[in-house]
Design a protein around this motif. Structure first.
Motif, PDB file in Angstrom:
ATOM      1  N   TYR A  60       0.823  -1.205   0.000  1.00  0.00           N
ATOM      2  CA  TYR A  60       0.000   0.000   0.000  1.00  0.00           C
ATOM      3  C   TYR A  60       0.858   1.256   0.000  1.00  0.00           C
ATOM      4  O   TYR A  60       0.498   2.279   0.590  1.00  0.00           O
ATOM      5  CB  TYR A  60      -0.926  -0.028   1.220  1.00  0.00           C
ATOM      6  CG  TYR A  60      -1.714  -1.315   1.290  1.00  0.00           C
ATOM      7  CD1 TYR A  60      -2.805  -1.522   0.462  1.00  0.00           C
ATOM      8  CD2 TYR A  60      -1.333  -2.342   2.150  1.00  0.00           C
ATOM      9  CE1 TYR A  60      -3.515  -2.703   0.501  1.00  0.00           C
ATOM     10  CE2 TYR A  60      -2.035  -3.539   2.190  1.00  0.00           C
ATOM     11  CZ  TYR A  60      -3.130  -3.712   1.364  1.00  0.00           C
ATOM     12  OH  TYR A  60      -3.819  -4.892   1.394  1.00  0.00           O
ATOM     13  N   TYR A  65      -6.300   5.364  -1.378  1.00  0.00           N
ATOM     14  CA  TYR A  65      -7.274   4.336  -1.724  1.00  0.00           C
ATOM     15  C   TYR A  65      -8.681   4.834  -1.443  1.00  0.00           C
ATOM     16  O   TYR A  65      -8.906   5.600  -0.505  1.00  0.00           O
ATOM     17  CB  TYR A  65      -7.012   3.039  -0.937  1.00  0.00           C
ATOM     18  CG  TYR A  65      -5.714   2.379  -1.333  1.00  0.00           C
ATOM     19  CD1 TYR A  65      -5.663   1.476  -2.386  1.00  0.00           C
ATOM     20  CD2 TYR A  65      -4.531   2.699  -0.688  1.00  0.00           C
ATOM     21  CE1 TYR A  65      -4.465   0.888  -2.769  1.00  0.00           C
ATOM     22  CE2 TYR A  65      -3.323   2.120  -1.063  1.00  0.00           C
ATOM     23  CZ  TYR A  65      -3.306   1.218  -2.108  1.00  0.00           C
ATOM     24  OH  TYR A  65      -2.122   0.646  -2.490  1.00  0.00           O
ATOM     25  N   THR A  71      -9.631  -4.147   2.105  1.00  0.00           N
ATOM     26  CA  THR A  71      -8.362  -4.739   1.686  1.00  0.00           C
ATOM     27  C   THR A  71      -8.463  -6.258   1.758  1.00  0.00           C
ATOM     28  O   THR A  71      -9.339  -6.808   2.442  1.00  0.00           O
ATOM     29  CB  THR A  71      -7.223  -4.285   2.598  1.00  0.00           C
ATOM     30  OG1 THR A  71      -7.460  -4.799   3.922  1.00  0.00           O
ATOM     31  CG2 THR A  71      -7.121  -2.773   2.638  1.00  0.00           C
ATOM     32  N   GLN A 184      -4.194  -9.239  -4.713  1.00  0.00           N
ATOM     33  CA  GLN A 184      -3.720  -7.892  -4.377  1.00  0.00           C
ATOM     34  C   GLN A 184      -3.876  -6.949  -5.553  1.00  0.00           C
ATOM     35  O   GLN A 184      -4.244  -5.776  -5.384  1.00  0.00           O
ATOM     36  CB  GLN A 184      -2.262  -7.953  -3.931  1.00  0.00           C
ATOM     37  CG  GLN A 184      -1.721  -6.633  -3.406  1.00  0.00           C
ATOM     38  CD  GLN A 184      -2.385  -6.216  -2.098  1.00  0.00           C
ATOM     39  OE1 GLN A 184      -2.612  -7.056  -1.231  1.00  0.00           O
ATOM     40  NE2 GLN A 184      -2.676  -4.938  -1.942  1.00  0.00           N
ATOM     41  N   TYR A 187      -7.430  -5.718  -5.878  1.00  0.00           N
ATOM     42  CA  TYR A 187      -7.712  -4.643  -4.922  1.00  0.00           C
ATOM     43  C   TYR A 187      -7.074  -3.328  -5.371  1.00  0.00           C
ATOM     44  O   TYR A 187      -7.711  -2.266  -5.334  1.00  0.00           O
ATOM     45  CB  TYR A 187      -7.208  -5.004  -3.530  1.00  0.00           C
ATOM     46  CG  TYR A 187      -7.299  -3.829  -2.578  1.00  0.00           C
ATOM     47  CD1 TYR A 187      -8.523  -3.448  -2.036  1.00  0.00           C
ATOM     48  CD2 TYR A 187      -6.177  -3.058  -2.284  1.00  0.00           C
ATOM     49  CE1 TYR A 187      -8.627  -2.337  -1.198  1.00  0.00           C
ATOM     50  CE2 TYR A 187      -6.274  -1.952  -1.443  1.00  0.00           C
ATOM     51  CZ  TYR A 187      -7.493  -1.596  -0.908  1.00  0.00           C
ATOM     52  OH  TYR A 187      -7.586  -0.495  -0.096  1.00  0.00           O
ATOM     53  N   GLN A 188      -5.819  -3.381  -5.778  1.00  0.00           N
ATOM     54  CA  GLN A 188      -5.108  -2.161  -6.171  1.00  0.00           C
ATOM     55  C   GLN A 188      -5.823  -1.466  -7.321  1.00  0.00           C
ATOM     56  O   GLN A 188      -6.025  -0.243  -7.306  1.00  0.00           O
ATOM     57  CB  GLN A 188      -3.679  -2.495  -6.572  1.00  0.00           C
ATOM     58  CG  GLN A 188      -2.846  -1.304  -7.037  1.00  0.00           C
ATOM     59  CD  GLN A 188      -2.587  -0.298  -5.929  1.00  0.00           C
ATOM     60  OE1 GLN A 188      -2.327  -0.686  -4.793  1.00  0.00           O
ATOM     61  NE2 GLN A 188      -2.649   0.987  -6.247  1.00  0.00           N
TER      62      GLN A 188
END
Length: 225
Positions: A60, A65, A71, A184, A187-188
């Motif tokens: 992160y 965000y 997350t 991941q 999510y990003q």
């Protein structure tokens, strides 16, 4: 004593030590790593995304965000990389991601695996691109077929259509990092508000197949965990 005899005795000693360890130690909770919160280096100064000056890694590191999108750790209960995520837990995260960001994320069920796991394809892009997803799909099909689209038409479509990027993860079970990385990445792309992530959403429709081979992945995860 020969070298082979010494090796055999060492192996026996290790086995005995493992058998004599306390039951409580074998029943410890899943491993949990401390979440890194103090690495916010500039992305241009690093060769690898998230790499901190002290050698640790911060997923992160961009620091920006959208609120309300959970997350992976918040959904799964552990930081990615500290435990192998099962297929079912991945599905739980995908459902949470799509529910929290329906304007950026859509999950398509495209079939079932040999052992009857439902297989999912995740589309992530900007709000504007997702609103015209069917149009973008039609444009890409037209671009791929020269019988339907001449050079002038293709140039016009290319100028108004975001690129499609398709990522297959978990092709082979023992290559477990790709499965975690795909979680991941999803999510990003869905939650990131830094300039680079916004540019990725605006310029591309990213399609992620998080588990191209569910059975092979589950076999390895069940054994390793």
């Amino acid at each position: 004593m020969t070298r082979h005899s010494r090796s055999a005795l060492a192996a026996v000693a290790l086995a005995a030590a493992a058998l004599s360890s306390s039951p409580a130690a074998a029943q410890e909770d899943e491993p949990r790593l401390p979440l890194i919160t103090d690495c916010r280096a500039e992305m241009d100064a690093r060769l690898a995304f998230g790499l901190c000056p002290d050698g640790t890694f911060d997923f992160y590191a961009t620091g920006a965000y959208r609120e309300g999108i959970p997350t992976p750790a918040a959904v799964l209960g552990y930081p990615l990389g500290s435990w192998h995520t099962t297929y079912g837990r991945m599905e739980t995260f995908l459902a949470a991601l799509a529910a929290a960001a329906p304007d950026r994320v859509r999950v398509f069920d495209y079939g079932v695996s040999v052992e009857r796991q439902v297989m999912h394809l995740v589309a992530i892009s900007s709000e504007a691109n997702m609103a015209r997803l069917d149009e973008i799909r039609g444009n890409l099909q037209a671009l791929a077929d020269p019988r339907r689209t001449d050079a002038r038409g293709a140039a016009a479509l290319a100028g108004s259509t975001p690129v499609a990027v398709w990522l297959n993860a978990a092709n082979d079970g023992n290559e477990s990092a790709a499965f975690e990385a795909a979680i991941q990445l999803a999510y990003q792309l869905a939650a990131g508000e830094d300039p680079r992530t916004r540019a990725l959403r605006e310029g591309a429709v990213v399609l992620i197949n998080l588990a191209h081979n569910p059975e092979s992945h589950e076999r390895f995860v069940a054994w390793y965990n």
